[in-house]
Each structure stands twice: as C-alpha cells, then as structure tokens.
Design an enzyme around this catalytic site. Structure first.
Site, PDB file in Angstrom:
ATOM      1  CB  SER A 144     -33.220 -28.963  17.541  1.00  0.00           C
ATOM      2  OG  SER A 144     -34.551 -28.462  17.533  1.00  0.00           O
ATOM      3  CE1 TYR A 157     -31.545 -24.198  19.662  1.00  0.00           C
ATOM      4  CE2 TYR A 157     -33.484 -24.879  18.433  1.00  0.00           C
ATOM      5  CZ  TYR A 157     -32.561 -25.110  19.428  1.00  0.00           C
ATOM      6  OH  TYR A 157     -32.643 -26.250  20.193  1.00  0.00           O
TER       7      TYR A 157
HETATM    8  N1  LIG Z   1     -35.605 -28.191  25.370  1.00  0.00           N
HETATM    9  C1  LIG Z   1     -35.953 -28.317  24.110  1.00  0.00           C
HETATM   10  O1  LIG Z   1     -37.114 -28.126  23.742  1.00  0.00           O
HETATM   11  C2  LIG Z   1     -34.949 -28.734  23.088  1.00  0.00           C
HETATM   12  C3  LIG Z   1     -35.404 -29.189  21.843  1.00  0.00           C
HETATM   13  C4  LIG Z   1     -34.478 -29.550  20.886  1.00  0.00           C
HETATM   14  C5  LIG Z   1     -33.111 -29.473  21.146  1.00  0.00           C
HETATM   15  N2  LIG Z   1     -32.692 -29.026  22.368  1.00  0.00           N
HETATM   16  C6  LIG Z   1     -31.245 -28.953  22.582  1.00  0.00           C
HETATM   17  O2  LIG Z   1     -30.908 -29.733  23.704  1.00  0.00           O
HETATM   18  C7  LIG Z   1     -29.701 -29.220  24.279  1.00  0.00           C
HETATM   19  C8  LIG Z   1     -29.893 -29.057  25.785  1.00  0.00           C
HETATM   20  O3  LIG Z   1     -30.890 -28.098  26.005  1.00  0.00           O
HETATM   21  P1  LIG Z   1     -31.859 -28.075  27.272  1.00  0.00           P
HETATM   22  O4  LIG Z   1     -33.229 -27.878  26.744  1.00  0.00           O
HETATM   23  O5  LIG Z   1     -31.569 -29.207  28.167  1.00  0.00           O
HETATM   24  O6  LIG Z   1     -31.407 -26.668  27.889  1.00  0.00           O
HETATM   25  P2  LIG Z   1     -30.946 -26.187  29.347  1.00  0.00           P
HETATM   26  O7  LIG Z   1     -30.862 -24.711  29.243  1.00  0.00           O
HETATM   27  O8  LIG Z   1     -31.799 -26.826  30.396  1.00  0.00           O
HETATM   28  O9  LIG Z   1     -29.486 -26.824  29.468  1.00  0.00           O
HETATM   29  C9  LIG Z   1     -28.422 -26.380  28.664  1.00  0.00           C
HETATM   30  C10 LIG Z   1     -27.176 -26.309  29.525  1.00  0.00           C
HETATM   31  O10 LIG Z   1     -26.098 -25.861  28.690  1.00  0.00           O
HETATM   32  C11 LIG Z   1     -25.327 -24.958  29.432  1.00  0.00           C
HETATM   33  N3  LIG Z   1     -24.599 -24.066  28.526  1.00  0.00           N
HETATM   34  C12 LIG Z   1     -25.092 -23.035  27.775  1.00  0.00           C
HETATM   35  N4  LIG Z   1     -24.089 -22.437  27.108  1.00  0.00           N
HETATM   36  C13 LIG Z   1     -22.944 -23.103  27.436  1.00  0.00           C
HETATM   37  C14 LIG Z   1     -21.591 -22.953  27.080  1.00  0.00           C
HETATM   38  N5  LIG Z   1     -21.186 -21.966  26.254  1.00  0.00           N
HETATM   39  N6  LIG Z   1     -20.688 -23.811  27.602  1.00  0.00           N
HETATM   40  C15 LIG Z   1     -21.062 -24.794  28.445  1.00  0.00           C
HETATM   41  N7  LIG Z   1     -22.340 -24.977  28.852  1.00  0.00           N
HETATM   42  C16 LIG Z   1     -23.267 -24.138  28.346  1.00  0.00           C
HETATM   43  C17 LIG Z   1     -26.323 -24.191  30.280  1.00  0.00           C
HETATM   44  O11 LIG Z   1     -25.671 -23.591  31.395  1.00  0.00           O
HETATM   45  C18 LIG Z   1     -27.299 -25.290  30.675  1.00  0.00           C
HETATM   46  O12 LIG Z   1     -26.935 -25.908  31.901  1.00  0.00           O
HETATM   47  C19 LIG Z   1     -29.398 -27.915  23.536  1.00  0.00           C
HETATM   48  O13 LIG Z   1     -28.406 -28.160  22.555  1.00  0.00           O
HETATM   49  C20 LIG Z   1     -30.723 -27.574  22.900  1.00  0.00           C
HETATM   50  O14 LIG Z   1     -30.572 -26.781  21.742  1.00  0.00           O
HETATM   51  C21 LIG Z   1     -33.571 -28.659  23.335  1.00  0.00           C
END
Ligand SMILES: NC(=O)c1ccc[n+]([C@@H]2O[C@H](COP(=O)([O-])OP(=O)(O)OC[C@H]3O[C@@H](n4cnc5c(N)ncnc54)[C@H](O)[C@@H]3O)[C@@H](O)[C@H]2O)c1
Length: 253
Positions: A144, A157
């Site tokens: 991130s 985080y």
């Molecule tokens: N959305 C943002 O703004 C953003 C920005 C930077 C980084 N990220 C990173 O991107 C990645 C995906 O995030 P997203 O925004 O698509 O979120 P999201 O919540 O839409 O998807 C994340 C998925 O991970 C699954 N998950 C959570 N804990 C889990 C576990 N212990 N085992 C297996 N699955 C698990 C959830 O059920 C969900 O389906 C994450 O690592 C997040 O930190 C997101």
C-alpha cells in the site's frame, strides 16, 4: 503489447472481493487457470462462476491466510488441481481499526499483523518451494502507499505494509538467481469494500482523502489489477524486489 498467461496458473488470495477479484478476472480473461481463495466462501464461489461463464478455468479454496495449515491446504489443492503455481498474488488484507497509536487495542493490532504480514510470509514460503521445483515463478505482494509513508490513525496497518515491502525485497534477493521474481504493488485509496469502511465511519472523508491525490480521484480495482498483471509478464523480466506505487502521483509529493 500482447501478454498471455495461457497454460499458467495464477493463485490469488483475498480474491472474493475488490482488488483480488479484479486481478483474478483479468488473469482468467487472458488465459490463466485461476485459484480463488478467501475466507468468504459465497463471494469466492461467485467469482469462480463468473470466470467459468466467460469460458475460463477456476477453483475456489476456502482459506485463512493467517493460518499456516490453511495456507498449506490451499497450495496443495492448487498444485493437485492445476499442476503448478506460476503466479501468486498475496493480496488478502485487512485495514484494522481507525485509531491513534496509544489507543490502539492490542487484539486489533495482532490481527492486522497476523493477516497482513504472517499471511504474506506463509504464502511466500509455500509458493517459493513450489516455484523452485518448477524453476520459475512470479510473486506479487499487495502492500500500500501505507508501506511507503505514514498515515494518521493507521499505525498497525502502516507497520504491516512496511513489513510486506521488507519481506518482498528480502525474498527477491534470496531467489534472484532462481528465476523467481518477487515484487510488491502499493495502491493508493481504491474503491473497494475495505476502503469504503472509512466513509461509513465519517462520510466527509470521501472528499478529504481525494484532495491528497494529485490526480484528484481514487484508483479502481481494475487499474491496480493491470499493474499486478504487467509485473508478472515476461516484459517485466528484469524487475524484482520493487515496491511499485499505483497512486495517482501521491508519493511523488
Ligand atoms: N482499497 C484500498 O484503498 C487499498 C489501498 C492499498 C492497499 N490495499 C490492499 O489491497 C488488498 C486487497 O484489499 P481490497 O481493498 O481489495 O479489500 P477487500 O476487503 O475488498 O478484499 C479483501 C479480501 O480479503 C479477504 N480476507 C480478509 N482476511 C482474510 C484472511 N485472513 N484470509 C483470507 N482472506 C481474507 C476478505 O474476505 C476480502 O474478500 C489488501 O491487502 C489491502 O490492504 C487496498
């Protein structure tokens, strides 16, 4: 550029939703056999159905990335079903609570570290063992912009995402001579269920956070998926150990 993943298997954690789901759909559209894994069974099965309806191949394996035995089961099933793991995207992650450091609950802190850091560490251990046998592989860890800078109210985080970048760089050095490339991508705020939780807490953040992004808008899951996809292509063959920001210019500031 024509990039194809025909005859390759892509394993993506947290692929029932958001960035993981968009990544799974993109790899499937371009020929990859896809392993969907998530805690969310219904969401994961729905992604498999969508891929199959479009003529692709996919399986779902329910997984808790923070649990090593569960990750072992995922990787064993993936190899048993499709025969290889050519691309692995360690994407599953949680945002944790929104709190200043001194007030951060210890249980919440531990949970963020277990999912975001242990999840990536366990995943890479299993993926690398398989990739060494294959003589090739590509790993992308989802960090991130919070892995590149500080962020208010997000100490756990931020620490977890800085750790993901450290793991990525170290593993890339360990396996640079083994034809295994390991990179991280660092998205800025992207409209997914994880991110929208911030707006649920305070709707005014929707405009406030956007102001900090030079391009003046949030990323889309599809744009992040494109970055991941390109890093796995042969065309990116000289890149390893990098943490690539996909952030509308935010970290250039
Ligand atoms: N959305 C943002 O703004 C953003 C920005 C930077 C980084 N990220 C990173 O991107 C990645 C995906 O995030 P997203 O925004 O698509 O979120 P999201 O919540 O839409 O998807 C994340 C998925 O991970 C699954 N998950 C959570 N804990 C889990 C576990 N212990 N085992 C297996 N699955 C698990 C959830 O059920 C969900 O389906 C994450 O690592 C997040 O930190 C997101």
């Amino acid at each position: 550029v024509n990039i194809s993943f025909e005859n390759q298997t892509a394993l993506i954690t947290g692929s029932a939703s958001g960035i993981g789901k968009a990544t799974a759909l993109l790899f499937a559209e371009n020929g990859a056999k896809v392993v969907i894994s998530d805690l969310n069974e219904a969401g994961g099965e729905a992604v498999v159905t969508e891929i199959k309806q479009k003529g692709g191949q996919a399986i779902f394996v329910k997984t808790d990335v923070a649990d090593f035995a569960s990750q072992q089961n995922l990787h064993e099933k993936a190899i048993a079903h499709f025969g290889s793991i050519d691309v692995a995207v360690n994407n599953a992650g949680i945002g944790g609570v929104w709190s200043k450091l001194a007030d951060y609950d210890h249980k919440d802190y531990a949970q963020v570290m277990c999912v975001n850091v242990d999840g990536v560490f366990f995943g890479m251990q299993l993926q690398i063992k398989q990739m060494l046998k294959q003589g090739k592989g590509n790993i992308i860890n989802i960090a991130s912009i919070a892995g590149l800078r500080g962020l208010n109210y997000s100490s756990a985080y931020c620490a977890s995402k800085h750790a993901v970048i450290g793991l990525t760089k170290s593993a890339a050095l360990d396996y640079a001579r083994n034809n295994i490339r390991i990179n991280a991508v660092c998205p800025v705020f992207t409209r997914t269920p994880l991110f929208e939780k911030i707006f649920e807490a305070d709707a005014s953040y929707e405009e406030k956070l956007k102001r900090n992004i030079p391009m003046g808008r949030y990323g889309t899951p599809e744009e992040i998926a494109q970055g991941i996809y390109w890093l796995c292509a042969e065309q990116a063959g000289f890149m390893t150990g990098q943490a690539i920001a996909l952030d509308g210019g935010m970290t250039a500031n």
